[in-house]
Every structure is written in structure tokens, then in C-alpha cells.
Design an enzyme around this catalytic site. Sequence first.
Site, PDB file in Angstrom:
ATOM      1  N   ASP A   1       0.957  -1.198  -0.050  1.00 53.63           N
ATOM      2  CA  ASP A   1      -0.007  -0.027   0.005  1.00 53.63           C
ATOM      3  C   ASP A   1       0.832   1.347   0.065  1.00 53.63           C
ATOM      4  OD1 ASP A   1       1.040   0.373   2.635  1.00 53.63           O
ATOM      5  OD2 ASP A   1      -0.862  -0.134   3.668  1.00 53.63           O
TER       6      ASP A   1
ATOM      7  N   ASP B   1      -8.208  -7.286   1.033  1.00 58.00           N
ATOM      8  CA  ASP B   1      -7.402  -7.701   2.026  1.00 58.00           C
ATOM      9  C   ASP B   1      -7.693  -7.266   3.270  1.00 58.00           C
ATOM     10  OD1 ASP B   1      -5.567  -4.990   3.079  1.00 58.00           O
ATOM     11  OD2 ASP B   1      -6.665  -4.384   1.613  1.00 58.00           O
TER      12      ASP B   1
ATOM     13  N   CYS C   1     -13.231 -27.526   8.054  1.00 56.62           N
ATOM     14  CA  CYS C   1     -12.140 -26.941   7.610  1.00 56.62           C
ATOM     15  C   CYS C   1     -10.879 -27.907   7.687  1.00 56.62           C
ATOM     16  CB  CYS C   1     -11.621 -26.007   8.845  1.00 56.62           C
ATOM     17  SG  CYS C   1     -10.226 -25.126   8.173  1.00 56.62           S
TER      18      CYS C   1
ATOM     19  N   CYS D   1      -7.580 -27.078   7.610  1.00 60.76           N
ATOM     20  CA  CYS D   1      -6.539 -26.690   7.867  1.00 60.76           C
ATOM     21  C   CYS D   1      -5.472 -27.302   8.908  1.00 60.76           C
ATOM     22  CB  CYS D   1      -6.588 -25.324   8.403  1.00 60.76           C
ATOM     23  SG  CYS D   1      -7.033 -25.168  10.224  1.00 60.76           S
TER      24      CYS D   1
ATOM     25  N   CYS E   1      -7.277 -27.612  12.398  1.00 54.05           N
ATOM     26  CA  CYS E   1      -8.480 -28.464  12.592  1.00 54.05           C
ATOM     27  C   CYS E   1      -8.091 -30.015  12.470  1.00 54.05           C
ATOM     28  CB  CYS E   1      -9.316 -27.851  11.571  1.00 54.05           C
ATOM     29  SG  CYS E   1     -10.159 -26.452  11.950  1.00 54.05           S
TER      30      CYS E   1
END
Length: 376
Positions: free
Chosen positions: A96, A271, A309, A311, A314
Amino acid sequence: MKEAITYELLHVCRQSGARRGVIHTPHGDIQTPIFMPVGTQATVKAMTPEELKDEVHAQIILGNTYHLFLRPGHELIKEAGGLHKFMNWDLPILTDSGGFQVFSLGQAGLRKITEEGVEFRSYLDGSKHYISPEKSIEIQQALGSDIMMCFDECCPYPSDYKYTEKSMEMTTRWAKRCKEAWTNENQGLFGIIQGGFYKDLREKSAKDLIELDFPGYAIGGISVGEPKEEFLDILNYTAPLMPENKPRYLMGVGTPDYLIEAAISGIDMCDCVLPTRIARHGTALTSHGKLVARNAIYERDFSPLDPECDCYTCKNYTRAYIRHLINMKEILGVRLLSIHNLRFLTKLMDRVRIEIENDNLLTFRNEFYKSYGYTN
């Protein structure tokens, strides 16, 4: 100058009008719509680059021009070989411009805006610094990001018409100066559409910036504390004004509902710091809404945070264990929640892309909202 950043449209959802595309960058392709994790200080908090790639499946991350300018300094990062080498990240990076951080300093009386740029005091030690459009581009070119952002002013909410118009026009003049200062053909530069919550100003901002012919465009100045109805109204008005053949970026959005609504409006990139920020406070995003892991109800709950999930967290840890870690202020608890929250959002956008391809995004939104506990 050759185009470092290009957009390829693959499909438009017949049900919603959402776009499925690919953004081509010097460090790889980005499948869109996409959620981009934020790495403010050249790191996504608590995450290694390997975890971001292998567990979160992040395709692009963000760096913060303002913070990296203050510490460790863009000259040092340039000496290290640029931000990619400095932080060991070989996929795309967006930086940014520092504009939003300057906006936040205004609330504390730590900045002074003029036509030339912004004088501000460091939040670290009170020392004076100065960023102009040219300086912002100088910093971002030293960082070596794939996508740079024009320096802009983000109006607070609410702001009156006269102030918003003056700010929007200055942002356009700053965008011209940013483009003139941009010399690295291996980086793309995006213009930022401002105009607050006034549709005629949004339209003029978009028109003037499109005439400057940037490689991509962002919507700034919303998701700054306004009601959701006003957010959606301006989003749905502004997004169609953006070029169809270039990336469309909505800045600072990261809740599941805002991400889905952004995709429906035709946005390609979003974002937010939200997933790691709420992880540090012990909160998880799940398919059935937010879960506050420190709560006593999870003391003997040996199920994963979210059974749906995929991931690392998890697949390997329970709510009871994560609750224990968070309540004991163990760093691992924050790391596990951060992995989960980031993956939850990248997986959500994986699903959004599939639903766009299947012309089914509105139906999916309604089903997701019902499961998550949203009303629409």
C-alpha cells in the site's frame, strides 16, 4: 512501459455477474477473486512463509509502505535485495502507499496534509517525517513489490461534500504525480478511486483515474466505519465504473460477508488484518460463525475448531487444547488460530471461485449466510 500486471477474464457468473479471472504478475499468477493476507511489518503476524504457502494457500500478501519506511527503512530492504528476498517470499507482493496510515494519524492529530504531501509524526518516537506521492513511489520501488498503490487521502466517515470533493481532486493530482515518478517496468501501479459516500464524486474519480490508464484500480475510502447498507451502496455503484480488462481491488475488507458481496459486485482482490487480529484475541472464524476459544464451554470440547475446515489446526488440535493455550497466553494458541482463520478465508474464496464457474454464487451466498448466522 510494458505491463507487469495484466488481467485475464475467465468467466462471468450468469447468476450474479461476479468475475472469475487470473492476474498475471512477475512472481506468479493469482486466481481471482482472492483474499490477500496482510503482512504489515514484512511478515503476516505469527506465520512463516512456508505456512502461508503450504497451510494457508495464500497466493499474494501485502506489505505496508508506511511501517517499513519507519522501520527498518526502505534503503535497508533495497540493500537486502528487495522485500521478496528480505522476507523469503517468492510469490506476489502488494504494497500500500501509506495513505491509510496517514488517514489514521489524523484522528490523533499527528499529521498535516498539504498539496505537496503529508508531514507526520512517527507513532514510535514522535519524530517528524514526510511522505509525498513521489516519496511513496520511491519507497515502494525500493521495496520491489509486484503491485504498488498510488498515494491518496482517505476521508474519514462521515465527511461533508466540500471536503470530500477537495480531497478526491487532490488524490487525482497525486495519482498523476505517482505515475510520473513510476519508473520500474517490473512493478504495476494501481490508482485508488475516492469520493467518500457521494456517487457523483466516485464517478468523477473513476473517470479521471481511468484516463491516466493505470494497470489496475482500487476502491478506497469505504469500510471505514459506515453502516453496511452505505458500504454496499457505494461498492455496487463504484465497481461497475472500473475497467473490465484490469484488476479491481477493494481495500481493507476481510469479513466473510463483505468478501462474498465484493465478489458479487465484480471485485477481484480484497485484503484485511482481521483474521490474524481476532486470532490474537482468541477468536476463530468457523462455518457456523465466530467461536471465542477462551470460553468455558470449550473446556472439554475435543472436536476441531471447525469440522468442515481442512487446515493444519483443525486436522491436529481440539477446541479444548486451543482454549488452554489461549488462556495460558501461549504463543502457539495464537499461531494455531491464525493458521485457521487465514485458511478459512482463502478456502472461502476457493469456494467462491468454484461457484462463479458454476453460475451459482447467489445461491451459495444465501446458503453460507444461513449457516454462518448472517441475515441478508
